[in-house]
Design a protein around this motif. Structure first.
Motif, PDB file in Angstrom:
ATOM      1  N   GLU A 222       4.028 -20.620  -9.175  1.00 44.70           N
ATOM      2  CA  GLU A 222       4.121 -19.992  -7.840  1.00 44.70           C
ATOM      3  C   GLU A 222       4.075 -18.463  -7.924  1.00 44.70           C
ATOM      4  O   GLU A 222       3.733 -17.805  -6.949  1.00 44.70           O
ATOM      5  CB  GLU A 222       5.392 -20.452  -7.111  1.00 44.70           C
ATOM      6  N   TYR A 223       4.420 -17.885  -9.089  1.00 45.34           N
ATOM      7  CA  TYR A 223       4.325 -16.445  -9.285  1.00 45.34           C
ATOM      8  C   TYR A 223       3.035 -16.068 -10.023  1.00 45.34           C
ATOM      9  O   TYR A 223       2.447 -15.024  -9.782  1.00 45.34           O
ATOM     10  CB  TYR A 223       5.522 -15.905 -10.079  1.00 45.34           C
ATOM     11  N   TYR A 224       2.617 -16.944 -10.949  1.00 45.08           N
ATOM     12  CA  TYR A 224       1.439 -16.651 -11.775  1.00 45.08           C
ATOM     13  C   TYR A 224       0.171 -16.541 -10.937  1.00 45.08           C
ATOM     14  O   TYR A 224      -0.612 -15.610 -11.108  1.00 45.08           O
ATOM     15  CB  TYR A 224       1.268 -17.735 -12.853  1.00 45.08           C
ATOM     16  N   VAL A 225      -0.059 -17.494 -10.028  1.00 52.79           N
ATOM     17  CA  VAL A 225      -1.309 -17.530  -9.260  1.00 52.79           C
ATOM     18  C   VAL A 225      -1.456 -16.286  -8.387  1.00 52.79           C
ATOM     19  O   VAL A 225      -2.485 -15.592  -8.455  1.00 52.79           O
ATOM     20  CB  VAL A 225      -1.419 -18.831  -8.440  1.00 52.79           C
ATOM     21  N   PRO A 226      -0.467 -15.921  -7.558  1.00 50.48           N
ATOM     22  CA  PRO A 226      -0.659 -14.718  -6.743  1.00 50.48           C
ATOM     23  C   PRO A 226      -0.780 -13.445  -7.596  1.00 50.48           C
ATOM     24  O   PRO A 226      -1.587 -12.569  -7.285  1.00 50.48           O
ATOM     25  CB  PRO A 226       0.586 -14.643  -5.862  1.00 50.48           C
ATOM     26  N   PHE A 227      -0.005 -13.383  -8.681  1.00 53.56           N
ATOM     27  CA  PHE A 227      -0.067 -12.184  -9.528  1.00 53.56           C
ATOM     28  C   PHE A 227      -1.436 -12.053 -10.185  1.00 53.56           C
ATOM     29  O   PHE A 227      -2.032 -10.975 -10.189  1.00 53.56           O
ATOM     30  CB  PHE A 227       1.026 -12.223 -10.607  1.00 53.56           C
ATOM     31  N   SER A 228      -1.947 -13.139 -10.745  1.00 53.03           N
ATOM     32  CA  SER A 228      -3.245 -13.073 -11.426  1.00 53.03           C
ATOM     33  C   SER A 228      -4.371 -12.779 -10.433  1.00 53.03           C
ATOM     34  O   SER A 228      -5.299 -12.032 -10.759  1.00 53.03           O
ATOM     35  CB  SER A 228      -3.528 -14.353 -12.211  1.00 53.03           C
TER      36      SER A 228
ATOM     37  N   ILE B 141      -5.232 -13.455  -0.788  1.00 57.06           N
ATOM     38  CA  ILE B 141      -4.355 -14.346  -1.558  1.00 57.06           C
ATOM     39  C   ILE B 141      -3.571 -15.245  -0.601  1.00 57.06           C
ATOM     40  O   ILE B 141      -3.441 -16.457  -0.822  1.00 57.06           O
ATOM     41  CB  ILE B 141      -3.397 -13.536  -2.450  1.00 57.06           C
ATOM     42  N   ALA B 142      -3.083 -14.650   0.489  1.00 55.14           N
ATOM     43  CA  ALA B 142      -2.317 -15.412   1.484  1.00 55.14           C
ATOM     44  C   ALA B 142      -3.188 -16.507   2.097  1.00 55.14           C
ATOM     45  O   ALA B 142      -2.734 -17.651   2.263  1.00 55.14           O
ATOM     46  CB  ALA B 142      -1.779 -14.478   2.562  1.00 55.14           C
ATOM     47  N   ASP B 143      -4.437 -16.182   2.432  1.00 52.12           N
ATOM     48  CA  ASP B 143      -5.341 -17.179   3.007  1.00 52.12           C
ATOM     49  C   ASP B 143      -5.645 -18.297   2.000  1.00 52.12           C
ATOM     50  O   ASP B 143      -5.658 -19.476   2.348  1.00 52.12           O
ATOM     51  CB  ASP B 143      -6.658 -16.527   3.450  1.00 52.12           C
ATOM     52  N   TYR B 144      -5.893 -17.929   0.747  1.00 49.31           N
ATOM     53  CA  TYR B 144      -6.227 -18.903  -0.292  1.00 49.31           C
ATOM     54  C   TYR B 144      -5.066 -19.862  -0.544  1.00 49.31           C
ATOM     55  O   TYR B 144      -5.266 -21.073  -0.700  1.00 49.31           O
ATOM     56  CB  TYR B 144      -6.619 -18.177  -1.587  1.00 49.31           C
TER      57      TYR B 144
ATOM     58  N   ILE C 212      -0.092 -19.257   2.594  1.00 47.87           N
ATOM     59  CA  ILE C 212       1.302 -18.825   2.718  1.00 47.87           C
ATOM     60  C   ILE C 212       1.310 -17.466   3.418  1.00 47.87           C
ATOM     61  O   ILE C 212       0.289 -16.770   3.455  1.00 47.87           O
ATOM     62  CB  ILE C 212       2.013 -18.730   1.336  1.00 47.87           C
ATOM     63  N   PRO C 213       2.453 -17.064   3.988  1.00 46.47           N
ATOM     64  CA  PRO C 213       2.516 -15.772   4.662  1.00 46.47           C
ATOM     65  C   PRO C 213       2.299 -14.609   3.680  1.00 46.47           C
ATOM     66  O   PRO C 213       2.606 -14.703   2.486  1.00 46.47           O
ATOM     67  CB  PRO C 213       3.938 -15.729   5.225  1.00 46.47           C
ATOM     68  N   ILE C 214       1.771 -13.505   4.213  1.00 47.37           N
ATOM     69  CA  ILE C 214       1.471 -12.329   3.394  1.00 47.37           C
ATOM     70  C   ILE C 214       2.737 -11.744   2.762  1.00 47.37           C
ATOM     71  O   ILE C 214       2.719 -11.238   1.640  1.00 47.37           O
ATOM     72  CB  ILE C 214       0.684 -11.276   4.204  1.00 47.37           C
ATOM     73  N   GLY C 215       3.864 -11.818   3.471  1.00 47.96           N
ATOM     74  CA  GLY C 215       5.132 -11.331   2.929  1.00 47.96           C
ATOM     75  C   GLY C 215       5.552 -12.122   1.695  1.00 47.96           C
ATOM     76  O   GLY C 215       6.103 -11.554   0.736  1.00 47.96           O
ATOM     77  N   THR C 216       5.304 -13.409   1.716  1.00 46.81           N
ATOM     78  CA  THR C 216       5.629 -14.261   0.570  1.00 46.81           C
ATOM     79  C   THR C 216       4.764 -13.883  -0.632  1.00 46.81           C
ATOM     80  O   THR C 216       5.239 -13.843  -1.774  1.00 46.81           O
ATOM     81  CB  THR C 216       5.428 -15.748   0.922  1.00 46.81           C
ATOM     82  N   VAL C 217       3.488 -13.559  -0.370  1.00 41.51           N
ATOM     83  CA  VAL C 217       2.582 -13.134  -1.442  1.00 41.51           C
ATOM     84  C   VAL C 217       3.117 -11.863  -2.094  1.00 41.51           C
ATOM     85  O   VAL C 217       3.214 -11.761  -3.323  1.00 41.51           O
ATOM     86  CB  VAL C 217       1.150 -12.896  -0.894  1.00 41.51           C
ATOM     87  N   LYS C 218       3.504 -10.902  -1.269  1.00 34.39           N
ATOM     88  CA  LYS C 218       4.022  -9.626  -1.794  1.00 34.39           C
ATOM     89  C   LYS C 218       5.294  -9.849  -2.611  1.00 34.39           C
ATOM     90  O   LYS C 218       5.477  -9.263  -3.671  1.00 34.39           O
ATOM     91  CB  LYS C 218       4.296  -8.655  -0.645  1.00 34.39           C
ATOM     92  N   THR C 219       6.172 -10.721  -2.114  1.00 35.01           N
ATOM     93  CA  THR C 219       7.418 -11.005  -2.825  1.00 35.01           C
ATOM     94  C   THR C 219       7.133 -11.666  -4.168  1.00 35.01           C
ATOM     95  O   THR C 219       7.737 -11.299  -5.190  1.00 35.01           O
ATOM     96  CB  THR C 219       8.323 -11.915  -1.972  1.00 35.01           C
ATOM     97  N   ARG C 220       6.229 -12.632  -4.191  1.00 30.62           N
ATOM     98  CA  ARG C 220       5.928 -13.338  -5.435  1.00 30.62           C
ATOM     99  C   ARG C 220       5.291 -12.401  -6.474  1.00 30.62           C
ATOM    100  O   ARG C 220       5.593 -12.500  -7.661  1.00 30.62           O
ATOM    101  CB  ARG C 220       5.030 -14.543  -5.166  1.00 30.62           C
TER     102      ARG C 220
END
Length: 179
Positions: free
Chosen positions: A120-126, A137-140, A143-151
């Motif tokens: 859950e952290y690796y995919v958005p970070f990579s 990343i959020a669209d792919y 998930i919400p954009i805030g969650t992407v930034k947090t991860r």
């Protein structure tokens, strides 16, 4: 004009050339060297001098160009050579040779730290690391954009913790981590 006549005329200009050289160098020995270089070039290239032109101006031009070329050469050499008796520890990195072995170990440690990240952290970070924008990343991931930034933020913190030995660019020995 014969070569002997030309050499005599050039040598008569030596005292005025010395005053002009002092203007550039501000040092008597360096001025003498510059005059000598100028006279040598003038005598070597006497066939380039056109009779009837200003000999003093020609010699001054040779001197000015010689000084500029020597200065440029000095600056270029000085930028590569450390002129101290001892090389500081900060400059040792630049003076020593490196092989690719150290870089391979570092990359292996980075790959290991990335592989230990939860998915859950690796995919958005990579994806972010590869250049994707937050909204992509959020669209792919749907998930919400805030969650992407947090991860991504959490992934950075986890990687930073895993790669702590490289904090200052120097890996600490294993026994230092036991404290």
């Amino acid at each position: 004009m014969t070569k002997i006549e030309f050499n005599t005329m050039v040598m008569r200009q030596a005292s005025s050339l010395k005053m002009y050289a002092l203007h550039f160098t501000h040092d008597a020995d360096d001025a003498n060297d510059l005059v000598q270089d100028t006279l040598l070039k003038a005598i070597t290239y006497y066939n380039k001098f056109k009779e009837g032109t200003n000999l003093k101006g020609w010699l001054y031009t040779i001197m000015k160009n010689t000084f500029i070329n020597n200065y440029r050469r000095f600056v270029k050499i000085s930028s590569f050579v450390t002129k101290s008796d001892e090389i500081s520890s900060a400059n040792l990195v630049f003076s020593s040779t490196k092989n690719q072995g150290e870089s391979k170990f570092v990359m292996d440690d980075i790959k290991l730290a990335l592989s230990k990240l939860p998915e859950e952290y690796y995919v958005p970070f990579s994806m972010y690391f590869e250049g994707h924008k937050y909204h992509e990343i959020a669209d792919y991931l749907a998930i919400p954009i805030g969650t992407v930034k947090t991860r991504i933020h959490v992934a950075r913190k986890l990687l930073k913790k895993s790669l702590k030995p490289y904090d200052n660019g120097v890996k600490k020995p294993v026994y230092a981590e036991l404290d």
